[in-house]
Design a protein around this motif. Structure first.
Motif, PDB file in Angstrom:
ATOM      1  N   THR A  68      53.316 -47.194  29.372  1.00  0.00           N
ATOM      2  CA  THR A  68      52.743 -48.333  30.080  1.00  0.00           C
ATOM      3  C   THR A  68      53.654 -48.664  31.264  1.00  0.00           C
ATOM      4  O   THR A  68      54.736 -48.083  31.408  1.00  0.00           O
ATOM      5  CB  THR A  68      52.641 -49.565  29.161  1.00  0.00           C
ATOM      6  N   ASN A  69      53.240 -49.594  32.077  1.00  0.00           N
ATOM      7  CA  ASN A  69      54.096 -50.018  33.191  1.00  0.00           C
ATOM      8  C   ASN A  69      55.411 -50.589  32.683  1.00  0.00           C
ATOM      9  O   ASN A  69      56.453 -50.478  33.333  1.00  0.00           O
ATOM     10  CB  ASN A  69      53.370 -51.064  34.039  1.00  0.00           C
ATOM     11  N   GLU A  70      55.369 -51.202  31.496  1.00  0.00           N
ATOM     12  CA  GLU A  70      56.573 -51.816  30.928  1.00  0.00           C
ATOM     13  C   GLU A  70      57.528 -50.778  30.343  1.00  0.00           C
ATOM     14  O   GLU A  70      58.744 -50.988  30.303  1.00  0.00           O
ATOM     15  CB  GLU A  70      56.191 -52.832  29.851  1.00  0.00           C
ATOM     16  N   THR A  71      56.990 -49.665  29.833  1.00  0.00           N
ATOM     17  CA  THR A  71      57.858 -48.692  29.168  1.00  0.00           C
ATOM     18  C   THR A  71      58.364 -47.584  30.094  1.00  0.00           C
ATOM     19  O   THR A  71      59.318 -46.890  29.749  1.00  0.00           O
ATOM     20  CB  THR A  71      57.133 -48.032  27.984  1.00  0.00           C
ATOM     21  N   LYS A  72      57.764 -47.411  31.253  1.00  0.00           N
ATOM     22  CA  LYS A  72      58.230 -46.364  32.174  1.00  0.00           C
ATOM     23  C   LYS A  72      59.663 -46.648  32.613  1.00  0.00           C
ATOM     24  O   LYS A  72      59.961 -47.719  33.127  1.00  0.00           O
ATOM     25  CB  LYS A  72      57.317 -46.284  33.397  1.00  0.00           C
ATOM     26  N   GLY A  73      60.545 -45.688  32.379  1.00  0.00           N
ATOM     27  CA  GLY A  73      61.943 -45.837  32.776  1.00  0.00           C
ATOM     28  C   GLY A  73      62.691 -46.891  31.999  1.00  0.00           C
ATOM     29  O   GLY A  73      63.730 -47.383  32.467  1.00  0.00           O
TER      30      GLY A  73
END
Length: 439
Positions: A231-236
Protein backbone atom coordinates in the motif's frame (compact mmCIF):
# COMPACT_ATOMS: atom_id res chain seq x y z
CA UNK A 1 -26.35 -26.23 -16.60
CA UNK A 2 -27.46 -22.60 -16.49
CA UNK A 3 -27.54 -20.58 -19.70
CA UNK A 4 -26.52 -16.96 -19.96
CA UNK A 5 -26.77 -13.84 -22.06
CA UNK A 6 -24.32 -10.97 -21.83
CA UNK A 7 -24.19 -7.36 -22.93
CA UNK A 8 -21.46 -4.78 -22.50
CA UNK A 9 -21.86 -1.03 -22.86
CA UNK A 10 -19.79 2.05 -22.19
CA UNK A 11 -20.87 5.43 -23.50
CA UNK A 12 -17.31 6.72 -23.15
CA UNK A 13 -15.82 3.97 -25.29
CA UNK A 14 -17.15 3.45 -28.85
CA UNK A 15 -15.54 0.00 -29.04
CA UNK A 16 -17.81 -1.22 -26.25
CA UNK A 17 -21.25 -0.42 -27.67
CA UNK A 18 -24.14 -2.75 -26.75
CA UNK A 19 -23.95 -6.15 -28.36
CA UNK A 20 -26.46 -8.85 -27.54
CA UNK A 21 -24.82 -12.26 -27.39
CA UNK A 22 -26.97 -15.31 -27.91
CA UNK A 23 -27.55 -17.47 -24.83
CA UNK A 24 -24.80 -20.01 -24.32
CA UNK A 25 -24.38 -23.09 -22.19
CA UNK A 26 -21.35 -24.27 -20.24
CA UNK A 27 -19.78 -25.91 -23.28
CA UNK A 28 -19.48 -22.52 -24.94
CA UNK A 29 -17.73 -20.82 -22.01
CA UNK A 30 -14.11 -20.23 -23.07
CA UNK A 31 -11.44 -19.87 -20.41
CA UNK A 32 -7.77 -18.99 -20.97
CA UNK A 33 -5.39 -20.20 -18.25
CA UNK A 34 -1.82 -18.85 -18.26
CA UNK A 35 1.38 -19.42 -16.27
CA UNK A 36 0.83 -23.10 -15.47
CA UNK A 37 -2.25 -22.63 -13.32
CA UNK A 38 -2.51 -25.72 -11.11
CA UNK A 39 -4.25 -28.77 -12.53
CA UNK A 40 -6.77 -28.69 -9.67
CA UNK A 41 -8.26 -25.57 -11.29
CA UNK A 42 -8.15 -27.08 -14.78
CA UNK A 43 -9.93 -30.22 -13.58
CA UNK A 44 -12.64 -28.27 -11.76
CA UNK A 45 -13.33 -25.96 -14.71
CA UNK A 46 -13.28 -28.82 -17.22
CA UNK A 47 -15.63 -30.85 -15.04
CA UNK A 48 -18.00 -27.90 -15.13
CA UNK A 49 -18.08 -28.27 -18.91
CA UNK A 50 -16.10 -25.15 -19.83
CA UNK A 51 -13.55 -24.99 -22.64
CA UNK A 52 -10.34 -24.40 -20.70
CA UNK A 53 -7.17 -23.74 -22.72
CA UNK A 54 -3.80 -23.69 -20.99
CA UNK A 55 -0.59 -21.81 -21.73
CA UNK A 56 2.63 -22.57 -19.88
CA UNK A 57 3.93 -19.02 -19.45
CA UNK A 58 2.80 -15.42 -19.42
CA UNK A 59 2.07 -13.52 -22.63
CA UNK A 60 3.33 -10.16 -23.82
CA UNK A 61 0.75 -7.46 -24.47
CA UNK A 62 0.29 -7.91 -28.23
CA UNK A 63 -0.14 -11.66 -28.05
CA UNK A 64 -2.29 -11.41 -24.95
CA UNK A 65 -4.67 -9.04 -26.74
CA UNK A 66 -5.13 -11.60 -29.51
CA UNK A 67 -5.73 -14.47 -27.10
CA UNK A 68 -8.13 -12.65 -24.80
CA UNK A 69 -10.59 -11.21 -27.31
CA UNK A 70 -12.99 -14.15 -27.39
CA UNK A 71 -12.70 -15.63 -23.91
CA UNK A 72 -15.21 -15.29 -21.09
CA UNK A 73 -12.72 -15.84 -18.27
CA UNK A 74 -8.97 -15.66 -17.88
CA UNK A 75 -6.78 -17.19 -15.19
CA UNK A 76 -3.32 -15.79 -14.42
CA UNK A 77 -0.69 -15.87 -11.71
CA UNK A 78 1.73 -13.04 -10.94
CA UNK A 79 3.54 -12.31 -14.23
CA UNK A 80 0.75 -11.59 -16.73
CA UNK A 81 -0.18 -7.90 -16.93
CA UNK A 82 -3.87 -7.21 -17.57
CA UNK A 83 -3.65 -3.50 -18.35
CA UNK A 84 -6.47 -1.17 -19.35
CA UNK A 85 -5.37 -1.49 -22.98
CA UNK A 86 -5.61 -5.28 -22.83
CA UNK A 87 -8.96 -5.26 -21.02
CA UNK A 88 -10.55 -2.89 -23.53
CA UNK A 89 -9.93 -5.53 -26.20
CA UNK A 90 -11.57 -8.27 -24.11
CA UNK A 91 -15.08 -7.78 -25.45
CA UNK A 92 -16.53 -10.98 -23.94
CA UNK A 93 -14.56 -11.12 -20.72
CA UNK A 94 -16.72 -11.57 -17.61
CA UNK A 95 -14.26 -12.51 -14.90
CA UNK A 96 -10.55 -12.70 -14.06
CA UNK A 97 -9.04 -15.25 -11.70
CA UNK A 98 -5.69 -14.37 -10.10
CA UNK A 99 -4.32 -17.72 -8.93
CA UNK A 100 -2.05 -16.05 -6.38
CA UNK A 101 -2.21 -13.67 -3.42
CA UNK A 102 -1.83 -10.30 -5.12
CA UNK A 103 -3.79 -8.48 -7.82
CA UNK A 104 -1.24 -5.75 -8.64
CA UNK A 105 -0.88 -7.21 -12.13
CA UNK A 106 -4.48 -6.29 -13.00
CA UNK A 107 -5.90 -2.81 -13.58
CA UNK A 108 -8.71 -3.34 -11.10
CA UNK A 109 -10.45 -0.03 -11.79
CA UNK A 110 -10.48 -0.56 -15.55
CA UNK A 111 -11.84 -4.07 -15.04
CA UNK A 112 -14.63 -2.89 -12.75
CA UNK A 113 -15.67 -0.16 -15.17
CA UNK A 114 -16.15 -2.86 -17.80
CA UNK A 115 -18.14 -5.08 -15.45
CA UNK A 116 -15.29 -7.57 -15.10
CA UNK A 117 -15.05 -9.06 -11.63
CA UNK A 118 -11.60 -10.05 -10.28
CA UNK A 119 -10.96 -12.82 -7.75
CA UNK A 120 -7.79 -13.98 -6.03
CA UNK A 121 -6.70 -16.33 -3.24
CA UNK A 122 -5.17 -14.22 -0.49
CA UNK A 123 -4.87 -16.92 2.17
CA UNK A 124 -4.48 -20.37 0.58
CA UNK A 125 -0.67 -20.29 0.76
CA UNK A 126 -0.42 -18.92 4.31
CA UNK A 127 1.02 -22.11 5.75
CA UNK A 128 3.60 -22.45 2.98
CA UNK A 129 4.92 -18.92 3.55
CA UNK A 130 5.00 -19.40 7.32
CA UNK A 131 7.02 -22.59 6.99
CA UNK A 132 9.51 -20.91 4.63
CA UNK A 133 10.06 -18.12 7.16
CA UNK A 134 10.69 -20.65 9.94
CA UNK A 135 13.26 -22.34 7.69
CA UNK A 136 14.90 -18.97 7.00
CA UNK A 137 15.05 -18.09 10.70
CA UNK A 138 16.92 -21.32 11.38
CA UNK A 139 19.05 -20.94 8.26
CA UNK A 140 20.14 -17.43 9.22
CA UNK A 141 20.84 -18.43 12.82
CA UNK A 142 23.16 -21.20 11.65
CA UNK A 143 24.58 -19.36 8.59
CA UNK A 144 23.42 -22.27 6.44
CA UNK A 145 23.45 -20.26 3.21
CA UNK A 146 27.11 -19.36 3.53
CA UNK A 147 28.15 -22.86 4.64
CA UNK A 148 26.24 -24.36 1.70
CA UNK A 149 27.93 -22.03 -0.80
CA UNK A 150 31.33 -22.87 0.68
CA UNK A 151 30.73 -26.61 0.38
CA UNK A 152 29.66 -26.22 -3.25
CA UNK A 153 33.04 -24.56 -3.85
CA UNK A 154 34.79 -27.46 -2.11
CA UNK A 155 35.60 -25.43 1.02
CA UNK A 156 35.28 -26.93 4.51
CA UNK A 157 34.58 -24.37 7.25
CA UNK A 158 33.27 -26.07 10.38
CA UNK A 159 32.53 -23.13 12.69
CA UNK A 160 30.22 -22.33 15.59
CA UNK A 161 31.12 -18.65 15.97
CA UNK A 162 27.96 -16.52 15.80
CA UNK A 163 25.76 -19.56 15.11
CA UNK A 164 22.78 -19.85 17.45
CA UNK A 165 19.73 -21.87 18.38
CA UNK A 166 16.44 -20.05 17.85
CA UNK A 167 15.06 -21.29 21.17
CA UNK A 168 14.68 -18.37 23.54
CA UNK A 169 15.08 -15.74 20.83
CA UNK A 170 12.56 -12.97 20.18
CA UNK A 171 10.61 -12.84 16.92
CA UNK A 172 8.91 -9.64 15.75
CA UNK A 173 6.13 -10.01 13.18
CA UNK A 174 5.02 -6.95 11.21
CA UNK A 175 1.49 -7.72 10.03
CA UNK A 176 -0.48 -10.26 12.07
CA UNK A 177 -2.84 -11.56 9.38
CA UNK A 178 -3.24 -15.13 8.17
CA UNK A 179 0.48 -15.65 7.54
CA UNK A 180 1.73 -13.71 10.53
CA UNK A 181 -0.57 -15.51 12.98
CA UNK A 182 0.33 -18.97 11.62
CA UNK A 183 4.01 -18.08 11.85
CA UNK A 184 3.41 -16.96 15.42
CA UNK A 185 2.13 -20.41 16.43
CA UNK A 186 4.99 -22.24 14.71
CA UNK A 187 7.63 -19.96 16.25
CA UNK A 188 6.24 -20.38 19.77
CA UNK A 189 6.24 -24.16 19.33
CA UNK A 190 9.98 -23.88 18.66
CA UNK A 191 10.61 -21.92 21.84
CA UNK A 192 10.62 -18.36 20.51
CA UNK A 193 8.99 -15.37 22.22
CA UNK A 194 6.69 -13.64 19.74
CA UNK A 195 5.83 -9.95 19.46
CA UNK A 196 3.83 -8.41 16.63
CA UNK A 197 2.72 -5.04 15.33
CA UNK A 198 -0.41 -4.43 13.26
CA UNK A 199 -2.39 -1.35 12.35
CA UNK A 200 -5.49 -2.82 13.98
CA UNK A 201 -5.98 -4.37 17.42
CA UNK A 202 -5.90 -8.16 17.02
CA UNK A 203 -6.48 -10.99 19.47
CA UNK A 204 -3.11 -12.77 19.66
CA UNK A 205 -2.68 -16.51 19.38
CA UNK A 206 -0.84 -18.33 22.13
CA UNK A 207 1.41 -16.07 24.18
CA UNK A 208 2.18 -13.55 21.43
CA UNK A 209 2.12 -9.91 22.50
CA UNK A 210 1.00 -6.99 20.37
CA UNK A 211 3.16 -3.86 20.51
CA UNK A 212 1.68 -0.43 19.87
CA UNK A 213 4.43 0.87 17.58
CA UNK A 214 6.74 -0.41 14.87
CA UNK A 215 9.68 1.30 16.55
CA UNK A 216 9.11 -0.60 19.80
CA UNK A 217 9.06 -3.90 17.94
CA UNK A 218 12.23 -3.16 15.97
CA UNK A 219 14.15 -2.26 19.12
CA UNK A 220 13.06 -5.32 21.09
CA UNK A 221 13.42 -8.42 18.89
CA UNK A 222 16.17 -10.58 17.41
CA UNK A 223 14.33 -11.40 14.18
CA UNK A 224 12.03 -9.10 12.21
CA UNK A 225 9.76 -10.66 9.58
CA UNK A 226 7.36 -8.68 7.38
CA UNK A 227 3.89 -9.81 6.25
CA UNK A 228 2.03 -6.76 4.98
CA UNK A 229 0.28 -5.91 1.67
CA UNK A 230 1.67 -3.33 -0.73
CA UNK A 231 0.00 0.00 0.00
CA UNK A 232 1.09 3.63 -0.04
CA UNK A 233 1.76 3.28 3.69
CA UNK A 234 3.91 0.15 3.44
CA UNK A 235 6.08 1.10 0.45
CA UNK A 236 9.60 1.71 1.72
CA UNK A 237 8.49 1.26 5.33
CA UNK A 238 11.84 -0.34 6.28
CA UNK A 239 14.70 2.02 5.46
CA UNK A 240 17.86 3.43 7.07
CA UNK A 241 16.20 4.77 10.20
CA UNK A 242 14.22 1.57 10.85
CA UNK A 243 17.27 -0.67 10.36
CA UNK A 244 19.28 1.49 12.75
CA UNK A 245 16.55 0.95 15.35
CA UNK A 246 16.97 -2.82 15.11
CA UNK A 247 19.17 -4.55 17.67
CA UNK A 248 22.83 -4.96 16.65
CA UNK A 249 23.25 -8.49 15.35
CA UNK A 250 19.56 -8.97 14.51
CA UNK A 251 18.05 -10.36 11.30
CA UNK A 252 15.52 -9.07 8.75
CA UNK A 253 13.20 -11.28 6.66
CA UNK A 254 10.87 -10.06 3.92
CA UNK A 255 8.40 -12.48 2.33
CA UNK A 256 5.65 -9.92 1.68
CA UNK A 257 6.19 -7.39 -1.13
CA UNK A 258 9.46 -6.24 -2.68
CA UNK A 259 8.67 -2.55 -2.30
CA UNK A 260 8.41 -2.75 1.50
CA UNK A 261 12.17 -2.86 2.18
CA UNK A 262 14.58 -0.24 0.82
CA UNK A 263 17.30 -2.56 -0.48
CA UNK A 264 20.19 -0.02 -0.42
CA UNK A 265 19.49 0.51 3.28
CA UNK A 266 19.50 -3.26 3.84
CA UNK A 267 22.82 -3.60 2.00
CA UNK A 268 24.28 -0.89 4.21
CA UNK A 269 23.02 -2.64 7.34
CA UNK A 270 24.49 -5.99 6.28
CA UNK A 271 27.89 -4.68 5.17
CA UNK A 272 28.31 -2.62 8.34
CA UNK A 273 27.57 -5.81 10.37
CA UNK A 274 24.75 -4.00 12.18
CA UNK A 275 22.56 -6.82 10.85
CA UNK A 276 23.84 -10.38 11.14
CA UNK A 277 21.82 -11.57 8.17
CA UNK A 278 18.71 -11.23 6.05
CA UNK A 279 16.36 -13.30 3.90
CA UNK A 280 14.52 -11.95 0.86
CA UNK A 281 11.87 -13.81 -1.12
CA UNK A 282 10.55 -10.71 -2.91
CA UNK A 283 12.22 -7.82 -4.73
CA UNK A 284 11.19 -4.39 -6.08
CA UNK A 285 11.58 -5.63 -9.65
CA UNK A 286 11.47 -9.33 -10.50
CA UNK A 287 12.19 -11.20 -13.75
CA UNK A 288 9.12 -11.85 -15.91
CA UNK A 289 10.05 -15.49 -16.49
CA UNK A 290 12.46 -18.21 -15.41
CA UNK A 291 15.75 -17.52 -17.17
CA UNK A 292 19.45 -17.89 -16.44
CA UNK A 293 21.09 -14.64 -15.29
CA UNK A 294 17.71 -12.86 -15.27
CA UNK A 295 18.32 -11.45 -11.80
CA UNK A 296 20.96 -8.85 -12.66
CA UNK A 297 21.95 -5.22 -12.30
CA UNK A 298 19.87 -4.20 -15.30
CA UNK A 299 16.77 -5.33 -13.40
CA UNK A 300 17.81 -3.68 -10.11
CA UNK A 301 20.85 -1.40 -10.03
CA UNK A 302 21.92 -2.60 -6.58
CA UNK A 303 21.97 -6.32 -7.46
CA UNK A 304 25.77 -6.67 -7.52
CA UNK A 305 26.14 -5.05 -4.08
CA UNK A 306 23.37 -7.25 -2.66
CA UNK A 307 25.00 -10.44 -3.94
CA UNK A 308 28.20 -9.55 -2.09
CA UNK A 309 26.46 -9.55 1.31
CA UNK A 310 27.19 -12.34 3.80
CA UNK A 311 24.55 -14.55 5.43
CA UNK A 312 21.93 -13.48 2.94
CA UNK A 313 19.29 -15.97 1.80
CA UNK A 314 17.60 -15.06 -1.48
CA UNK A 315 14.78 -17.02 -3.06
CA UNK A 316 12.82 -16.26 -6.28
CA UNK A 317 9.41 -15.40 -4.80
CA UNK A 318 8.63 -18.98 -3.80
CA UNK A 319 6.91 -18.33 -0.47
CA UNK A 320 3.63 -19.79 -1.69
CA UNK A 321 5.17 -22.14 -4.26
CA UNK A 322 4.35 -25.52 -2.80
CA UNK A 323 2.24 -28.25 -4.34
CA UNK A 324 -0.21 -27.99 -1.44
CA UNK A 325 -0.61 -24.22 -1.73
CA UNK A 326 -1.02 -24.23 -5.50
CA UNK A 327 -3.58 -27.04 -5.26
CA UNK A 328 -5.67 -25.08 -2.76
CA UNK A 329 -5.31 -21.84 -4.73
CA UNK A 330 -6.49 -23.66 -7.85
CA UNK A 331 -9.58 -24.98 -6.12
CA UNK A 332 -10.44 -21.69 -4.42
CA UNK A 333 -10.09 -19.37 -7.41
CA UNK A 334 -11.67 -21.80 -9.87
CA UNK A 335 -14.57 -22.13 -7.43
CA UNK A 336 -15.02 -18.35 -7.47
CA UNK A 337 -15.04 -18.37 -11.29
CA UNK A 338 -17.68 -21.11 -11.46
CA UNK A 339 -19.98 -19.37 -8.97
CA UNK A 340 -19.65 -16.04 -10.75
CA UNK A 341 -20.19 -17.43 -14.24
CA UNK A 342 -23.06 -19.74 -13.30
CA UNK A 343 -24.83 -17.78 -10.56
CA UNK A 344 -23.41 -14.25 -10.59
CA UNK A 345 -22.05 -14.63 -7.06
CA UNK A 346 -19.40 -11.96 -6.46
CA UNK A 347 -18.43 -12.84 -2.86
CA UNK A 348 -14.61 -12.66 -2.69
CA UNK A 349 -14.22 -10.15 -5.54
CA UNK A 350 -11.49 -7.57 -4.97
CA UNK A 351 -12.82 -4.85 -7.30
CA UNK A 352 -16.56 -5.39 -7.33
CA UNK A 353 -19.54 -5.16 -4.95
CA UNK A 354 -19.87 -8.47 -3.10
CA UNK A 355 -23.39 -9.89 -3.30
CA UNK A 356 -25.06 -13.28 -3.44
CA UNK A 357 -28.46 -14.93 -3.46
CA UNK A 358 -28.93 -18.61 -2.79
CA UNK A 359 -28.06 -20.82 -5.76
CA UNK A 360 -30.64 -21.30 -8.46
CA UNK A 361 -32.35 -24.72 -8.05
CA UNK A 362 -31.48 -26.92 -11.02
CA UNK A 363 -35.09 -27.94 -11.56
CA UNK A 364 -36.54 -24.42 -11.57
CA UNK A 365 -38.75 -23.80 -14.61
CA UNK A 366 -39.87 -20.49 -16.10
CA UNK A 367 -37.53 -18.43 -13.96
CA UNK A 368 -34.37 -16.40 -14.45
CA UNK A 369 -31.74 -14.45 -12.57
CA UNK A 370 -30.96 -10.90 -13.64
CA UNK A 371 -27.32 -9.81 -13.09
CA UNK A 372 -26.84 -6.10 -13.63
CA UNK A 373 -23.54 -4.26 -13.20
CA UNK A 374 -24.09 -0.54 -13.58
CA UNK A 375 -22.80 2.92 -12.80
CA UNK A 376 -23.46 3.94 -9.22
CA UNK A 377 -25.76 6.90 -9.98
CA UNK A 378 -29.17 7.97 -8.62
CA UNK A 379 -32.37 6.61 -10.11
CA UNK A 380 -31.13 3.26 -11.37
CA UNK A 381 -33.08 1.07 -8.93
CA UNK A 382 -36.30 2.92 -9.72
CA UNK A 383 -35.74 2.36 -13.43
CA UNK A 384 -35.02 -1.35 -12.96
CA UNK A 385 -37.98 -1.86 -10.65
CA UNK A 386 -40.22 -0.19 -13.21
CA UNK A 387 -39.00 -2.70 -15.79
CA UNK A 388 -39.65 -5.59 -13.41
CA UNK A 389 -42.94 -4.27 -11.99
CA UNK A 390 -45.12 -6.64 -14.02
CA UNK A 391 -43.20 -9.72 -12.90
CA UNK A 392 -42.82 -11.71 -9.71
CA UNK A 393 -39.45 -10.77 -8.20
CA UNK A 394 -38.75 -13.45 -5.61
CA UNK A 395 -35.44 -12.06 -4.34
CA UNK A 396 -33.42 -8.94 -5.06
CA UNK A 397 -30.18 -7.56 -3.68
CA UNK A 398 -28.00 -4.64 -4.66
CA UNK A 399 -24.76 -3.14 -3.39
CA UNK A 400 -22.18 -0.63 -4.57
CA UNK A 401 -18.42 -0.15 -4.44
CA UNK A 402 -17.17 3.25 -5.48
CA UNK A 403 -18.43 4.07 -8.97
CA UNK A 404 -19.76 0.55 -9.60
CA UNK A 405 -23.01 -1.02 -8.40
CA UNK A 406 -24.25 -4.58 -8.86
CA UNK A 407 -27.82 -5.87 -8.70
CA UNK A 408 -29.02 -9.46 -8.58
CA UNK A 409 -32.70 -10.39 -8.88
CA UNK A 410 -34.51 -13.73 -9.20
CA UNK A 411 -37.69 -13.56 -11.27
CA UNK A 412 -40.26 -16.37 -11.52
CA UNK A 413 -43.11 -17.27 -13.88
CA UNK A 414 -41.54 -15.76 -16.99
CA UNK A 415 -41.47 -17.05 -20.55
CA UNK A 416 -38.42 -16.98 -22.80
CA UNK A 417 -39.93 -14.04 -24.67
CA UNK A 418 -40.43 -12.13 -21.41
CA UNK A 419 -36.86 -12.92 -20.37
CA UNK A 420 -35.61 -11.48 -23.65
CA UNK A 421 -37.64 -8.29 -23.16
CA UNK A 422 -36.33 -7.85 -19.61
CA UNK A 423 -32.82 -8.34 -20.93
CA UNK A 424 -33.24 -5.82 -23.73
CA UNK A 425 -34.82 -3.17 -21.51
CA UNK A 426 -32.24 -3.48 -18.73
CA UNK A 427 -29.22 -3.65 -21.03
CA UNK A 428 -30.17 -0.41 -22.80
CA UNK A 429 -30.50 1.71 -19.66
CA UNK A 430 -28.09 4.64 -19.50
CA UNK A 431 -26.26 3.34 -16.43
CA UNK A 432 -25.68 -0.15 -17.85
CA UNK A 433 -22.19 -1.58 -17.80
CA UNK A 434 -22.85 -5.31 -18.11
CA UNK A 435 -26.14 -7.19 -18.07
CA UNK A 436 -26.45 -10.96 -17.91
CA UNK A 437 -29.46 -13.20 -17.48
CA UNK A 438 -28.95 -16.70 -16.13
CA UNK A 439 -31.82 -19.11 -16.71
Amino acid sequence: MAQQSAVRHSSSNPSLQPKILRPFDAGEIKILLLENVNKSAVELLTKEGYQAKQHAGSLQEAELIKKIQNVHAVGIRSKTKLTKKVLLEAKKLLVIGCFCIGTNQVDLEAAAKQGISVFNSPFSNSRSVAELVIAEIIGLSRQLGDRNNEMHRGDWHKVSNKCYEIRGKKLGIIGYGHIGSQLSVLAEAMGMTVYFHDIIQIMPLGSAKQLSSLHELLERVDFVTIHVPETNETKGMIGDSEIKLMKPGSYLINASRGSVVQIPALIKGLKSKHLSGAALDVFPREPASNESNAFNSELNEWTKDLLECKNLIMTPHIGGSTEEAQHMIGLEVAGFLVKYINNGTSIGAVNFPEIDLRAIPAATQNSCRLLFAHKNVPGVLKEINDILSDHNVEKQFSDSRGEIAYLMADISDVTLEEIRKIYEHVSTTKANILTRIVY
